[in-house]
Design a protein around this motif. Structure first.
Motif, PDB file in Angstrom:
ATOM      1  N   SER A   1       0.742  -1.260   0.043  1.00  0.00           N
ATOM      2  CA  SER A   1       0.053   0.145   0.157  1.00  0.00           C
ATOM      3  C   SER A   1       0.881   1.284  -0.110  1.00  0.00           C
ATOM      4  CB  SER A   1      -1.130   0.030   1.288  1.00  0.00           C
ATOM      5  OG  SER A   1      -0.241  -0.056   2.364  1.00  0.00           O
ATOM      6  N   ASP A   2       2.069   1.235   0.460  1.00  0.00           N
ATOM      7  CA  ASP A   2       2.981   2.530   0.579  1.00  0.00           C
ATOM      8  C   ASP A   2       3.801   2.677  -0.412  1.00  0.00           C
ATOM      9  OD1 ASP A   2       4.377   4.558   1.432  1.00  0.00           O
ATOM     10  OD2 ASP A   2       4.653   3.902   3.463  1.00  0.00           O
ATOM     11  N   ASN A   3       3.203   3.564  -1.580  1.00  0.00           N
ATOM     12  CA  ASN A   3       4.102   3.603  -2.731  1.00  0.00           C
ATOM     13  C   ASN A   3       5.321   4.617  -2.712  1.00  0.00           C
ATOM     14  OD1 ASN A   3       2.530   6.011  -2.643  1.00  0.00           O
ATOM     15  ND2 ASN A   3       1.737   5.979  -4.789  1.00  0.00           N
ATOM     16  N   ARG A   4       5.412   5.167  -1.476  1.00  0.00           N
ATOM     17  CA  ARG A   4       6.517   5.957  -1.166  1.00  0.00           C
ATOM     18  C   ARG A   4       8.265   5.296  -1.142  1.00  0.00           C
ATOM     19  NH1 ARG A   4       3.824   8.969   3.988  1.00  0.00           N
ATOM     20  NH2 ARG A   4       3.630   6.457   4.365  1.00  0.00           N
TER      21      ARG A   4
ATOM     22  N   ASN B   1       5.592  -5.175  -6.480  1.00  0.00           N
ATOM     23  CA  ASN B   1       4.450  -4.919  -7.114  1.00  0.00           C
ATOM     24  C   ASN B   1       4.622  -5.128  -8.834  1.00  0.00           C
ATOM     25  OD1 ASN B   1       1.758  -4.197  -5.251  1.00  0.00           O
ATOM     26  ND2 ASN B   1       3.537  -3.129  -4.528  1.00  0.00           N
ATOM     27  N   ARG B   2       5.676  -4.860  -9.119  1.00  0.00           N
ATOM     28  CA  ARG B   2       6.108  -4.745 -10.571  1.00  0.00           C
ATOM     29  C   ARG B   2       6.827  -6.153 -10.775  1.00  0.00           C
ATOM     30  NH1 ARG B   2       7.093   1.528 -12.586  1.00  0.00           N
ATOM     31  NH2 ARG B   2       4.714   2.323 -11.855  1.00  0.00           N
TER      32      ARG B   2
ATOM     33  N   PHE C   1       7.919  -0.965  -2.910  1.00  0.00           N
ATOM     34  CA  PHE C   1       6.783  -1.055  -3.234  1.00  0.00           C
ATOM     35  C   PHE C   1       6.745  -1.477  -4.802  1.00  0.00           C
ATOM     36  CE2 PHE C   1       3.344   0.917  -5.620  1.00  0.00           C
ATOM     37  CZ  PHE C   1       2.391   0.513  -4.878  1.00  0.00           C
ATOM     38  N   TYR C   2       7.262  -0.568  -5.540  1.00  0.00           N
ATOM     39  CA  TYR C   2       7.614  -1.006  -6.891  1.00  0.00           C
ATOM     40  C   TYR C   2       8.359  -1.998  -7.326  1.00  0.00           C
ATOM     41  CZ  TYR C   2       5.948   3.912  -6.829  1.00  0.00           C
ATOM     42  OH  TYR C   2       5.341   4.780  -6.468  1.00  0.00           O
TER      43      TYR C   2
ATOM     44  N   CYS D   1      -0.345  12.093  -3.358  1.00  0.00           N
ATOM     45  CA  CYS D   1      -0.815  10.738  -2.943  1.00  0.00           C
ATOM     46  C   CYS D   1      -1.664  10.670  -1.911  1.00  0.00           C
ATOM     47  CB  CYS D   1       0.398   9.741  -2.698  1.00  0.00           C
ATOM     48  SG  CYS D   1       1.211   9.825  -1.059  1.00  0.00           S
TER      49      CYS D   1
END
Length: 427
Positions: free
Chosen positions: A306-309, A317-318, A313-314, A418
């Motif tokens: 949830s925390d894209n800072r 998720n990617r 996170f990337y 965000c």
């Protein structure tokens, strides 16, 4: 000269970072520090998970800086950047006696947090002081620094114990016989256990102060009903064995060797697997082990979803959340592990130290469900202590300086909106 250039870089980044307010966990640290500065000693911010060592040590310095009109936030960042970080540099300079000290402090995931009000820089400082004073046989002083390190971050108890064991082994090298021509892992594990059990009285006598700190920590865990002080629901203990694979990958990237040496060592590892049946068998076993770890012990903490800072996170998720990528990385993890062992082990007597280090790295990382690069910092410190195959690393230093400049450029000038408000990319 290199120290002066480092300070010039630090001054420039400090000036730019001073333009932004408290960011992410800085808000909780700042709140707690200001309450202590106002002598509100019973207050505790429920979002904080680590003990108050950072705020207590910063207290007198912040009182002094406040006389010059420097705010608590800016003062806390300055202390990290120009006191704790520079202590780290000088202590490492004594240990390495080369520009490896400069390379270490410039590693991006370490260097970044020197400029924020976090516990990471102080944590390295106190463990380094624990290590250095123990190596000079100042046992009581070392235990005091060990206690302070635990008061800055609970998991440092693991590294205080590791420092003591490593110190004892270095004093008793002659008692361990390195005669197994196959460099058999079982032999070295038995040797390690044997020397510890047959010298238990001597160990207690030498490290009685450190053992006292360990018992006090165990009492704290019982009283606190866990390791984390606050926000316990987001800091539950797990068996996240994939953390070791992530860490080995980061260490592989951070190795102080040039590109040519990467290819030379890689070629040697591949050649060994082709020519040696035992090396090939070991590599196959490594792949099976990595498959089990990836398949059974890979976790996604709610924060990483949830925390894209955070960059993690990337990455998750990617890449890592996709099964085809996650499983295709298994032979890569296996090769990196093989590469690291071949690179770090030059003499047979290093095997027992490396096995010990990996065990303590596992104790540090595996219980953490959340993937954060800064969790690897202490592991990197002691991994660097294992390196003896030193090379000309000036290009490495220049490369990481460039990466740090890019990281801070993105952090400072590529903010975005965000759900948390104004957000910035960080490790």
């Amino acid at each position: 000269m290199e120290f002066l250039l480092l300070q010039l870089l630090n001054v420039g980044i400090t000036y730019l970072v001073s333009s932004i307010g408290p960011y992410m966990d800085e808000e909780f640290h700042l709140d707690q520090q200001e309450h202590y500065l106002n002598h509100q000693w019973h207050y505790w911010n429920p979002k904080l998970t680590t003990p108050p060592g950072l705020y207590l040590l910063n207290y007198p310095m912040l009182k002094l800086l406040s006389q010059f009109g420097i705010t608590t936030l800016i003062g806390s960042r300055i202390i990290n950047t120009f006191i704790y970080s520079n202590i780290n540099y000088f202590l490492l300079k004594q240990k390495f006696q080369s520009n490896l000290a400069l390379l270490f402090v410039l590693l991006p995931t370490i260097y970044f947090y020197n400029f924020l009000f976090y516990t990471d820089t102080l944590s390295i400082t106190l463990l380094l002081l624990t290590y250095v004073t123990l190596n000079k046989s100042y046992y009581f002083v070392s235990s005091l620094f060990g206690l302070l390190s635990v008061l800055s971050r609970q998991t440092n108890i693991i590294w205080m114990i590791y420092i003591c064991i490593e110190n004892f082994l270095s004093q008793n090298k002659s008692k361990v016989q390195y005669k197994d021509p196959r460099m058999n892992l079982q032999f070295y594990l038995q040797a390690l256990i044997h020397i510890m059990l047959h010298n238990i009285g001597k160990i207690i006598a030498l490290f009685k102060y450190h053992i006292t700190v360990t018992f006090l920590f165990l009492i704290f865990i019982i009283y606190n009903k866990g390791v984390a002080l606050g926000d316990k629901e987001h800091h539950e203990i797990s068996f996240h064995a994939s953390q070791l694979l992530y860490y080995f990958t980061v260490l592989f990237i951070y190795l102080p060797i040039n590109i040519l040496s990467y290819f030379t060592h890689a070629k040697f590892c591949i050649k060994r697997m082709i020519q040696s049946r035992s090396a090939l068998t070991t590599f196959i076993i490594l792949n099976v082990t990595c498959f089990v770890i990836v398949h059974v012990f890979s976790y996604a903490h709610p924060f990483i979803l949830s925390d894209n800072r955070h960059y993690t996170f990337y990455i998750w998720n990617r890449f890592l959340s996709r099964h085809i990528i996650r499983y295709s990385l298994i032979p890569v993890y296996s090769f990196i592990t093989t590469f690291l062992f071949r690179y770090l082990i030059i003499r047979k007597d290093q095997i027992i130290n490396l096995v010990l280090l990996i065990f303590f790295i596992g104790l540090n990382l595996i219980p953490a469900k959340l993937i954060e690069f800064r969790y690897f910092n202490i592991c990197l410190l002691f991994s660097y202590f294992q390196i003896e195959n030193l090379q000309n690393i000036k290009l490495n230093i220049l490369f990481w300086v460039f990466i740090n400049i890019v990281v801070f450029y993105i952090f400072l000038f590529r903010s975005y909106e965000c759900v948390f408000g104004i957000c910035r990319f960080m490790f």
